[in-house]
Structures are given as structure tokens and as C-alpha cells.
Write an enzyme that holds these catalytic residues in place. Structure first.
Site, PDB file in Angstrom:
ATOM      1  N   GLN A 158       0.831  -1.202   0.000  1.00  0.00           N
ATOM      2  CA  GLN A 158       0.000   0.000   0.000  1.00  0.00           C
ATOM      3  C   GLN A 158       0.864   1.250   0.000  1.00  0.00           C
ATOM      4  OE1 GLN A 158      -1.130   0.425   4.622  1.00  0.00           O
ATOM      5  NE2 GLN A 158      -1.853  -1.495   3.743  1.00  0.00           N
ATOM      6  N   HIS A 195       0.208   5.664   1.107  1.00  0.00           N
ATOM      7  CA  HIS A 195      -0.745   6.619   1.671  1.00  0.00           C
ATOM      8  C   HIS A 195      -0.596   7.952   0.948  1.00  0.00           C
ATOM      9  CE1 HIS A 195      -1.394   3.588   4.639  1.00  0.00           C
ATOM     10  NE2 HIS A 195      -0.142   3.627   5.012  1.00  0.00           N
ATOM     11  N   GLU A 228       3.752   7.349   8.466  1.00  0.00           N
ATOM     12  CA  GLU A 228       3.817   6.423   9.599  1.00  0.00           C
ATOM     13  C   GLU A 228       5.241   5.927   9.804  1.00  0.00           C
ATOM     14  OE1 GLU A 228       0.727   3.720   8.419  1.00  0.00           O
ATOM     15  OE2 GLU A 228       1.966   2.706   6.952  1.00  0.00           O
ATOM     16  N   HIS A 264       4.762   0.191   0.418  1.00  0.00           N
ATOM     17  CA  HIS A 264       5.320  -0.604   1.518  1.00  0.00           C
ATOM     18  C   HIS A 264       4.346  -1.709   1.903  1.00  0.00           C
ATOM     19  CE1 HIS A 264       2.842   2.523   3.431  1.00  0.00           C
ATOM     20  NE2 HIS A 264       2.570   1.606   4.354  1.00  0.00           N
ATOM     21  N   ARG A 312      -4.245   0.673  -2.066  1.00  0.00           N
ATOM     22  CA  ARG A 312      -3.650  -0.667  -2.050  1.00  0.00           C
ATOM     23  C   ARG A 312      -3.096  -1.061  -3.419  1.00  0.00           C
ATOM     24  NH1 ARG A 312      -7.982  -0.647   1.131  1.00  0.00           N
ATOM     25  NH2 ARG A 312      -7.586  -1.063   3.350  1.00  0.00           N
TER      26      ARG A 312
END
EC number: 5.3.1.8
Length: 423
Positions: free
Chosen positions: A110, A112, A137, A276, A295
Site C-alpha cells: 500500500q 498513503h 507512519e 510498503h 492498495r
């Protein structure tokens, strides 16, 4: 009398199917240690522990003298506890979500979106993109932690194209040739060639992907059965992912993405648009408070291929460049600081040897959440009406500008992680 601004939390466990089962899971072990009433089911997955105010997992306050039941409600009524800058910057909300993850089977590959794209996607398709925030993240390993992160150096991808004909077949000869030529060209040519190759893979017909994957799995399985080592084409990982997600396009993505195994204490930071996937192990994770995910594979869920291929950061780099080292604190010999280049969160690791009997948690101009991973302490602060016992798995909320004194009640090393927002 001053309002209480330091208190223990009971946090939400998410039982996603990819989590480790029962007491194999660090999430379950932390839960069992901190809550004597917790019953761990050995046949259920314990995937994530959520420490924060997210609506799908708002932490409960473990102090019946406080009228609000959850941390989200309490912060809404006590916004100054966020710290003045945090309160103003993030509209009176806690900007981060702190987690522990225990991964048994791979999570989807995925990426972001950045803030600008998140806002656009949320407007266009709120059913797939539930909010307008970005989601950088960071994962810090608690046990050896395996993941895919960012595009490999082009030389490595070209080598796989040569050694894995099934991979080359899906990419197509033209795109593969373009990638090989880009090795002697500038970074723009590399980016363009990499985008072309990855897009060809992601847009392959499902039937063709399944055929080529079955051929590759059969070939690797036969070689392994004959006693041959297939690590030069990530044979073991490919078989593992194919077993978990048969026929999935994501199995081929291992030839595009860096494979990292973090040692305990090592971290990777995943900025916007970096592809990642977490594969296996236990980690502490911190992220901006968002649920947006685009995704790319290893998933039965919706895959938005055009958005994904358009948004990704096609910047190749060696796997060691994806590691995110902490800085040692100049004031505190027991403190390491993981401070990524985003405003939403910072994570601190505290390692205090068992020979020390007292430790002072520094006051910050930010609300913070403290997790005890190892050790047993008693916490006290000027606003807490009584000492708060914390053992492994214990979670403490600390309001902005509050200092906390910890007494080590057992002569064992103490390991804690603290999430905060240093603006």
C-alpha cells in the site's frame, strides 16, 4: 485542586485476520500482562493495540474519579492538555495514533496519499478514502520485523527481470528494455521507466498473472525440493506470499520493492506515496490520525490501480537508506528520539537499566502517551491524586507540561515508548 492530567488507559485491541494468534502475539502478551481479567483466546488473532482517540478505537480512562469515559471525550473537554501549539495546529485534536502491531501474515502492499491528494480522493470517493488527512507512519521493531519498503535500486530490478522470466513476461519487453536503458540516463528517465514497468505489472490481466505466478511457484518449488537455494530470486518469500495470497499480483511486487528486516530498536519511516508492506514480526507504530490507504496487492480488498500508479514515489534507493535512525538525547542518557520530518508525531524510546531506582519523564509542551514494554514502575505526578502502578503493557496518558516520576519497583531493565507531537 488541580485537575488530573496524568492517568492510565485501557486500549482497544483489533483482531484483524493477519495478526499473530493467541499468546504468540506481542499485542496479546501486553494485554494479558497489564489486565489480569483479560482472557486470551489461542485460536484468535491479536493484530493491533490502538493507543489514542481514533473513533474506531478510543482508549478508555482507567480512573473513575474522571467523569469522561474515553480519552477522546476528555481531550475534547480539556484541549489545553494537548499543548498550546498542538491545540492550535491540529484543531484541538490529538494528531497521532500510537499502536503495537503483531504481524503473522503479510499486510497489503500500500501507499498513503499526501494531504493534497487525500483531500481530492476523499471528495471523489469517500467510501474508499474515509478522511482528508495524510498518513505518514513509522514502525519501530520490537522483535525482528520484516517489511517491503520503497523501490529497489534499478540494477536489482533489472537483475530480477533477467533471472525471473515470468516477471519479465508481465512487464513486457519494451518496458523492460526502457528500464535497462535508464541505467545510463538521468533520474527523470529512471522515474519514467520505473513507472512504466510498475504500471505494466499492475495493469496485467488477472488470468495472465495467475498463469505466470503458477509457473514461477512450480519452478521454485521444484528447485527447492531438489535442494537448491533460490534466495537470489527471493524464492522462500515468494512461496510464503503465494501461500497466503494465491494468484495475487502483489507476489511479483517483491521484485520491485526493498526487503528489510529491522532488528529490535531499528525503525523505518514511510512518508506519503512510498509503497510498503509489513510482512512479519512485532513493532511499535505511530502515524498521523488517518485511515487512508491506496492498495497495490496482497489483499482481497479494493485496488485503485490508476490512482496508485499515478501517485507513487518512483525513487529507487538501497534498502539501508530506508532505515530511520534515532538521535540520542543530549540531556537524558536513557532516551532515544525518533523524530520524522512531519509535524504530526515523534516517538521516544526510554531504556533504563534495572540498577536505577527512579526515572523522571520529562515534561513536554505536548500531550503524550507512554507504553511500558518491559519492567514494572509506579508513576506519580503533581496532579495525580495517587501513585499509578504500571507494569508491562501498561499505558499512561500524560497531559502537556506534566512531569512524571517513575519508581522502578522491580530491579529489571525498563523499556518504554512515548508518542508525542514536538512542534
Amino acid at each position: 485542586m488541580a485537575a488530573q492530567r496524568v492517568f492510565p488507559l485501557s486500549c482497544v485491541v483489533q483482531q484483524y485476520a493477519w495478526g499473530k494468534m493467541g499468546s504468540n502475539s506481542e499485542v496479546a502478551r501486553l494485554l494479558a500482562s497489564s489486565d489480569p481479567l483479560a482472557q486470551i483466546s489461542e485460536d484468535r488473532p491479536y493484530a493491533e493495540l490502538w493507543m489514542g482517540t481514533h473513533p474506531r478505537g478510543d482508549a478508555k480512562i482507567l480512573d473513575n474519579r474522571i467523569s469522561q469515559k474515553t480519552l477522546g471525550q476528555w481531550i475534547a473537554d480539556n484541549q489545553d492538555s494537548l499543548g498550546s501549539k498542538v491545540k492550535d495546529t491540529f484543531n484541538g485534536k490529538l494528531p497521532f495514533l500510537f499502536k503495537v502491531l503483531s504481524v503473522e501474515t503479510a499486510l497489503s502492499i500500500q501507499a498513503h496519499p499526501n494531504k493534497e491528494l487525500a483531500e481530492k480522493l476523499h471528495l471523489q470517493a469517500p467510501q474508499h478514502y474515509p478522511d482528508a488527512n495524510h498518513k505518514p507512519e513509522m514502525a519501530i521493531a520490537l522483535t525482528p520485523f520484516q517489511g517491503l519498503c520503497g523501490f529497489r535500486p534499478v540494477e536489482e530490478i533489472v537483475t530480477f527481470l533477467t533471472k525471473v522470466p515470468e516477471f519479465q513476461f508481465l512487464i513486457g519487453d519494451n518496458a523492460a528494455a526502457q528500464l535497462k536503458q535508464s541505467l545510463s540516463q538521468d533520474s527523470e528517465a529512471v522515474t519514467s521507466a520505473l513507472r512504466s514497468c510498475f504500471s505494466h505489472l499492475m495493469k496485467s490481466e488477472k488470468k495472465v498473472v495467475v498463469e505466470q505466478l503458477n509457473l514461477l511457484v512450480k519452478r521454485i518449488s521444484q528447485q527447492v525440493a531438489a535442494g537448491n537455494n533460490m534466495e537470489d530470486i527471493c524464492g522462500e518469500l515468494l512461496l510464503q506470499l503465494h501461500q497466503q495470497y494465491p494468484g495475487d499480483i502483489g507476489c511479483f511486487a517483491i521484485y520491485f520493492l526493498n526487503l528489510l528486516t529491522l532488528k529490535p530498536g531499528e525503525a523505518m519511516f514511510l512518508e506519503a506515496n512510498v509503497p510498503h508492506a509489513y510482512l512479519k514480526g512485532d513493532c511499535v507504530e505511530c502515524m498521523a490520525c488517518s485511515d487512508n490507504t491506496v492498495r497495490a496487492g496482497l489483499t482481497p480488498k479494493f485496488i485503485d490501480v490508476p490512482t496508485l500508479c499515478e501517485m507513487l514515489s518512483y525513487t529507487p534507493s538501497p534498502s539501508q537508506d530506508r532505515l530511520f535512525p534515532p538521535a540520542r538525547s543530549p540531556e537524558d542518557p536513557y532516551l532515544s528520539i525518533y523524530d520524522p520530518p512531519v509535524p504530526d508525531f515523534t516517538v521516544m524510546k526510554v531504556e533504563v537499566p534495572g540498577s536505577v531506582t527512579e526515572y523522571k519523564v520529562l515534561a513536554l509542551d505536548s500531550a503524550s502517551i507512554l507504553l511500558v514494554v518491559q519492567g514494572t514502575v509506579t508513576a506519580s505526578s503533581p496532579t495525580a491524586q495517587a501513585a499509578i502502578p504500571l507494569k508491562r503493557g501498561g499505558v499512561l496518558f500524560i497531559g502537556a507540561n506534566e512531569s512524571v516520576s517513575l519508581k522502578l519497583t522491580v530491579p529489571k531493565d525498563l523499556l518504554m515508548f512515548r508518542a508525542c507531537c514536538l512542534l
